[in-house]
Design an enzyme around this catalytic site. Structure first.
Site, PDB file in Angstrom:
ATOM      1  N   THR A  26       0.742  -1.110   0.198  1.00 28.73           N
ATOM      2  CA  THR A  26      -0.003  -0.011  -0.017  1.00 28.73           C
ATOM      3  C   THR A  26       0.845   1.126   0.014  1.00 28.73           C
ATOM      4  O   THR A  26       0.521   2.164  -0.702  1.00 28.73           O
ATOM      5  CB  THR A  26      -0.891   0.103   1.070  1.00 28.73           C
ATOM      6  OG1 THR A  26      -0.070  -0.278   2.390  1.00 28.73           O
ATOM      7  CG2 THR A  26      -2.009  -1.069   1.162  1.00 28.73           C
ATOM      8  N   GLU A  89      -3.601  -5.551  -2.599  1.00 31.03           N
ATOM      9  CA  GLU A  89      -2.869  -4.601  -1.809  1.00 31.03           C
ATOM     10  C   GLU A  89      -2.459  -5.347  -0.497  1.00 31.03           C
ATOM     11  O   GLU A  89      -3.274  -5.671   0.270  1.00 31.03           O
ATOM     12  CB  GLU A  89      -3.708  -3.288  -1.609  1.00 31.03           C
ATOM     13  CG  GLU A  89      -3.546  -2.212  -2.984  1.00 31.03           C
ATOM     14  CD  GLU A  89      -2.329  -1.660  -3.160  1.00 31.03           C
ATOM     15  OE1 GLU A  89      -1.526  -1.707  -2.631  1.00 31.03           O
ATOM     16  OE2 GLU A  89      -2.495  -1.057  -4.504  1.00 31.03           O
ATOM     17  N   HIS A 134       4.048  -5.408  -8.672  1.00 32.13           N
ATOM     18  CA  HIS A 134       3.510  -4.214  -9.655  1.00 32.13           C
ATOM     19  C   HIS A 134       4.923  -3.804 -10.125  1.00 32.13           C
ATOM     20  O   HIS A 134       4.888  -3.178 -11.334  1.00 32.13           O
ATOM     21  CB  HIS A 134       3.153  -3.226  -8.483  1.00 32.13           C
ATOM     22  CG  HIS A 134       2.389  -2.076  -9.161  1.00 32.13           C
ATOM     23  ND1 HIS A 134       2.116  -0.836  -8.622  1.00 32.13           N
ATOM     24  CD2 HIS A 134       1.883  -1.987 -10.816  1.00 32.13           C
ATOM     25  CE1 HIS A 134       1.087  -0.232  -9.447  1.00 32.13           C
ATOM     26  NE2 HIS A 134       1.340  -0.715 -10.708  1.00 32.13           N
TER      27      HIS A 134
HETATM   28 ZN   LIG Z   1       1.225  -1.175  -6.604  1.00 33.16          ZN
END
Ligand SMILES: [Zn+2]
Length: 247
Positions: A26, A89, A134
């Site tokens: 996060t 997340e 990510h």
């Molecule tokens: Zn991310």
């Protein structure tokens, strides 16, 4: 596994089948702040799930809808990653909220165990998905879930592949600006693994950032964007793994 529902308005319709599982941190001070942001229509961001540091799981978006967590990204030539992925997340302050001594905040075991259980439940519904960070899909913009994320532990639990690399040799083969046939071969390998690499034959900035993303995940104690022998061995192992999966 208990999952609390916390519906977010930030989603729309998928246009692709689900093939990837994208893990994030996060990067905020608290999980409550991250949850509030992902439920704020003005923020236009979300994820399907959020896992708190104490292992509590929240669902924000239904799995058959497209959550907005990936942003500009690419994997295996596909740029609409929100459409083909489920996003989790993981509450962690990350690089923006280091501990007092400057260390990155750890991911508690209870939290990682919840991520593993949730991911396995997702695999039961959708088949085995490709597990990505990510930073893998947006290496020029993102560094989450960070080099402190326990990727090897996840792989040991059956989530994602962990390459066994024998080489400890970190002599540098290519660094920024290198122009060599071997750079093109490296770039081809990165693209084969799935990274959004272009074959230019030059160690350009984009390639350096992809090498950093790969090191962040598979060789986290030295992230310098240089292709050394050990990094090359990681690329080889991942490339061979991909070829085996496809044949
Ligand atoms: Zn991310």
């Amino acid at each position: 596994m208990k999952i609390s529902q916390r519906p977010s308005p930030n989603f729309d319709d998928r246009t692709l089948p689900i093939t990837n599982l994208i893990l994030h941190y996060t990067g905020m001070k608290t999980g409550a702040e991250a949850l509030a942001r992902m439920c704020d229509p003005a923020a236009k961001v979300s994820a399907h799930y959020m896992v708190e540091e104490d292992g509590r799981i929240f669902q924000l978006v239904a799995e058959d809808k497209r959550a907005w967590h990936a942003g500009v990204s690419e994997w295996q030539g596909e740029t609409n990653i929100n459409s083909n992925s489920i996003g989790i997340e993981i509450v962690n302050g990350g690089h923006d909220w280091p501990l007092a001594e400057g260390r990155l905040p750890p991911f508690p075991d209870v939290q990682i165990n919840a991520v593993i259980a949730l991911s396995k439940a997702i695999f039961k519904r959708h088949g085995e998905l490709t597990v990505l960070g990510h930073s893998d899909i947006a290496p020029a913009r993102k560094i989450d879930p960070g080099e402190h994320f326990p990727w090897a532990g996840l792989a040991a639990a059956g989530l994602g592949y962990w390459p066994e690399v024998q080489s400890e040799d970190r002599r540098v083969l290519f660094e920024e600006g290198s122009r060599d046939r071997g750079v093109a071969i490296t770039q081809r390998g990165l693209a084969h693994i799935g990274y959004g690499a272009r074959v230019t034959g030059v160690m350009d900035d984009a390639t350096k950032l992809i090498i950093e993303a790969l090191q962040r995940r598979y060789r986290p104690d030295q992230i310098d964007g240089k292709v050394d022998i050990q990094t090359m061995d990681v690329i080889k192992a991942l490339t061979e793994h991909m070829s085996a999966r496809r044949s």
